[in-house]
Design an enzyme around this catalytic site. Structure first.
Site, PDB file in Angstrom:
ATOM      1  N   ASN A   9      -2.798  -3.035  16.719  1.00 42.05           N
ATOM      2  CA  ASN A   9      -1.887  -2.996  15.694  1.00 42.05           C
ATOM      3  C   ASN A   9      -1.078  -1.930  16.135  1.00 42.05           C
ATOM      4  OD1 ASN A   9      -0.545  -2.585  13.391  1.00 42.05           O
ATOM      5  ND2 ASN A   9      -2.303  -2.591  12.235  1.00 42.05           N
ATOM      6  N   LYS A  16      -2.968   1.603  16.842  1.00 44.20           N
ATOM      7  CA  LYS A  16      -4.562   1.384  16.620  1.00 44.20           C
ATOM      8  C   LYS A  16      -5.050   0.278  17.325  1.00 44.20           C
ATOM      9  CE  LYS A  16      -3.277   2.684  11.705  1.00 44.20           C
ATOM     10  NZ  LYS A  16      -3.408   2.191  10.497  1.00 44.20           N
ATOM     11  N   ARG A  91      -1.583  -7.943  15.875  1.00 45.08           N
ATOM     12  CA  ARG A  91      -0.778  -7.894  14.377  1.00 45.08           C
ATOM     13  C   ARG A  91       0.412  -8.077  14.918  1.00 45.08           C
ATOM     14  NH1 ARG A  91       0.774  -3.396  10.151  1.00 45.08           N
ATOM     15  NH2 ARG A  91       1.608  -5.018   8.736  1.00 45.08           N
ATOM     16  N   HIS A 179       2.371  -8.565   4.933  1.00 46.41           N
ATOM     17  CA  HIS A 179       1.044  -7.819   5.035  1.00 46.41           C
ATOM     18  C   HIS A 179      -0.109  -9.003   4.614  1.00 46.41           C
ATOM     19  CE1 HIS A 179       3.102  -4.080   3.136  1.00 46.41           C
ATOM     20  NE2 HIS A 179       2.731  -3.728   4.433  1.00 46.41           N
ATOM     21  N   SER A 209       1.853   3.207   3.733  1.00 45.63           N
ATOM     22  CA  SER A 209       3.165   3.716   4.034  1.00 45.63           C
ATOM     23  C   SER A 209       4.285   2.585   3.977  1.00 45.63           C
ATOM     24  CB  SER A 209       3.582   4.052   5.596  1.00 45.63           C
ATOM     25  OG  SER A 209       3.046   3.129   6.542  1.00 45.63           O
ATOM     26  N   GLY A 210       3.979   1.350   4.169  1.00 49.24           N
ATOM     27  CA  GLY A 210       4.670   0.178   3.792  1.00 49.24           C
ATOM     28  C   GLY A 210       3.930  -0.421   2.545  1.00 49.24           C
ATOM     29  N   ARG A 239      11.017   3.650   3.237  1.00 49.10           N
ATOM     30  CA  ARG A 239      11.673   2.336   2.858  1.00 49.10           C
ATOM     31  C   ARG A 239      12.235   2.298   1.293  1.00 49.10           C
ATOM     32  NH1 ARG A 239       8.025  -1.841   5.883  1.00 49.10           N
ATOM     33  NH2 ARG A 239       6.720  -0.179   6.353  1.00 49.10           N
ATOM     34  N   ASP A 281       4.594  11.136   1.966  1.00 51.52           N
ATOM     35  CA  ASP A 281       3.269  10.859   1.705  1.00 51.52           C
ATOM     36  C   ASP A 281       3.023  11.518   0.284  1.00 51.52           C
ATOM     37  OD1 ASP A 281       0.401  11.078   1.340  1.00 51.52           O
ATOM     38  OD2 ASP A 281       0.057  11.887   3.525  1.00 51.52           O
ATOM     39  N   PRO A 282       2.564  10.599  -0.727  1.00 54.01           N
ATOM     40  CA  PRO A 282       2.365  11.007  -1.987  1.00 54.01           C
ATOM     41  C   PRO A 282       1.247  12.227  -2.033  1.00 54.01           C
ATOM     42  CG  PRO A 282       2.061   8.544  -1.708  1.00 54.01           C
ATOM     43  CD  PRO A 282       2.179   9.051  -0.369  1.00 54.01           C
ATOM     44  N   GLY A 328      -3.997   2.221   2.729  1.00 60.81           N
ATOM     45  CA  GLY A 328      -4.497   3.800   2.625  1.00 60.81           C
ATOM     46  C   GLY A 328      -4.213   4.420   1.309  1.00 60.81           C
ATOM     47  N   ILE A 329      -3.324   4.087   0.429  1.00 60.65           N
ATOM     48  CA  ILE A 329      -2.769   5.020  -0.584  1.00 60.65           C
ATOM     49  C   ILE A 329      -3.748   4.214  -1.857  1.00 60.65           C
ATOM     50  CG2 ILE A 329      -1.252   5.401  -2.464  1.00 60.65           C
ATOM     51  CD1 ILE A 329       0.993   5.533  -0.216  1.00 60.65           C
ATOM     52  N   GLU A 379      -7.677  -5.645   8.405  1.00 59.89           N
ATOM     53  CA  GLU A 379      -6.739  -6.670   9.000  1.00 59.89           C
ATOM     54  C   GLU A 379      -7.150  -6.870  10.426  1.00 59.89           C
ATOM     55  OE1 GLU A 379      -2.460  -5.107   7.450  1.00 59.89           O
ATOM     56  OE2 GLU A 379      -3.819  -3.701   7.976  1.00 59.89           O
TER      57      GLU A 379
END
Length: 395
Positions: A9, A16, A91, A179, A209-210, A239, A281-282, A328-329, A379
């Site tokens: 990926n 990754k 991917r 995605h 992040s996306g 974005r 990053d939140p 992730g989030i 994924e």
């Protein structure tokens, strides 16, 4: 001797990887071995895998991406222990209007996929560079492209067509969605978690992040927020998400920004980073929102856009039976999940605070009409399965 596939990926600054045994009828969902090369274009690239802690590596200045790939291949060879690497699966974000199924990459496919680079400039070039370099290293080793756009091939025409002159649609300018490997995994995994309820009106929120949403019925994609490119829909880390096109015309015609400069801003300088001026990053913004008004505004806008799009998608589906958080989030940030669910009480969604804080599988309260879940995406496993299916006669 086991038959192994390496799944890659590739992003702009990281790769990754995971090694899967595809010689079995049912591939184990956890890779035999996996890891990541990070910071490839920066001053201090690092390597880490499931057997070693991250450490800095020297990749050189001239071709760091190629050297990172070579480093991964060398480490992979050391993990074979007499087993055979039979393919590398990638991917690939965009398959355009031609590729709706995984494909073994040859020169013609590679040429086609290069033409889609303008539609996914953050990801497409790097996956293709990896394929090209690995074909040079071992031309006989199959390279399999697995497309993030493929799952959305089931979108009804009314969701695919953009409100432009119809000739644009005939030229391939339409909603593709992204995605897809993540959503495809959810379509397999959710019935395991929720039984037949997963076949109802389900919205999966892939928040990383996306970020995007996918509205499913009978486990098929019926609506999604990303469109012709990976810029549309939700506000993301860097974005912008959905934006009035008149803003872009103004920037180019009045402010005299070049298309290249506008693209740089939309992909790399907008979203949470652009509004806050602090971080993409939140987690970072949540830590400082009490003292930083723009961090607070960025988070409020981020959540508002998610809530607004979920509401619109629920309307398109005719209601909501299940909301799923992933990536992730979505998987790890309980506070963002809480704020999103709190904004959806008009749909009858109620949060179980303790379950949410514990990152439980079910985070909706017992009386909630829609079910709310947290589900880990996979994924890489989907890509390994696709490689197995595509190459089954060669194995």
């Amino acid at each position: 001797m086991s038959k192994l596939v390496l799944v890659l990926n590739c992003g702009s600054s990281s790769i990754k990887f995971g090694l899967f045994d595809i010689g079995q009828a049912e591939i184990p969902r956890r890779p035999r071995w996996n890891g990541k090369v990070d910071g490839i274009l920066g001053p201090h690239p690092s390597y880490g895998d499931s057997l070693t802690r991250p450490y800095q590596v020297e990749l050189g200045c001239e071709h760091p991406y190629s050297e990172a790939l070579r480093y991964i291949i060398d480490r992979t060879q050391a993990q074979l222990h007499g087993d055979r690497l039979v393919a590398i699966a990638h991917r690939v974000v965009h398959g355009g209007s031609k590729y709706f199924k995984p494909v073994r990459v040859d020169d013609e496919v590679l040429r086609d996929l290069r033409s889609y680079i303008p539609l996914a400039p953050l990801h497409q070039p790097f996956a293709l560079e990896a394929i090209e370099r690995l074909l040079e290293i071992d031309p006989g080793l199959p390279q399999v492209a697995c497309f993030d756009t493929a799952f959305h091939h089931t979108l009804p025409e009314v969701e695919q067509v953009l409100p432009l002159p119809y000739a644009a649609y005939e030229r391939g300018i339409r909603r593709y969605g992204f995605h897809g490997l993540s959503y495809e995994y959810m379509a397999m995994h959710l019935p395991e978690l929720a039984g037949d309820r997963a076949r109802g009106r389900t919205i999966v929120a892939h928040l990383g992040s996306g970020a995007s949403l996918c509205g499913m019925q009978d486990l098929r994609s019926m609506a999604t927020t990303m469109s012709f490119s990976a810029l549309d829909g939700l506000m993301m880390g860097t974005r912008c998400g959905a934006l009035d096109p008149g803003v872009l015309l103004h920037m180019m015609e009045v402010e005299h920004l070049t298309p290249a400069r506008v693209g740089e801003m939309l992909y790399h300088e907008s979203g949470l980073l652009g509004v806050s001026g602090i971080a993409s990053d939140p987690r970072v913004l949540l830590q400082c929102e009490a003292a930083e008004p723009r961090a607070r505004l960025a988070l409020a806008l981020y959540v508002r856009r998610i809530v607004r799009e979920i509401g619109a998608m629920a309307a398109a589906l005719g209601g909501l039976d299940m909301l799923v958080f992933t990536a992730g989030i979505g998987e790890h940030n309980a506070e963002i999940r809480k704020r999103v669910v709190d904004g959806l009480d008009f749909l009858g969604l109620e949060l179980d605070e303790a379950a949410n804080q514990a990152h439980a599988q079910v985070i909706s309260a017992p009386g909630s009409r829609p079910l709310a879940l947290v589900a880990l995406t996979n994924e890489e496993w989907m890509a390994a399965r696709h490689a197995q299916a595509l190459l089954r006669f060669d194995l």
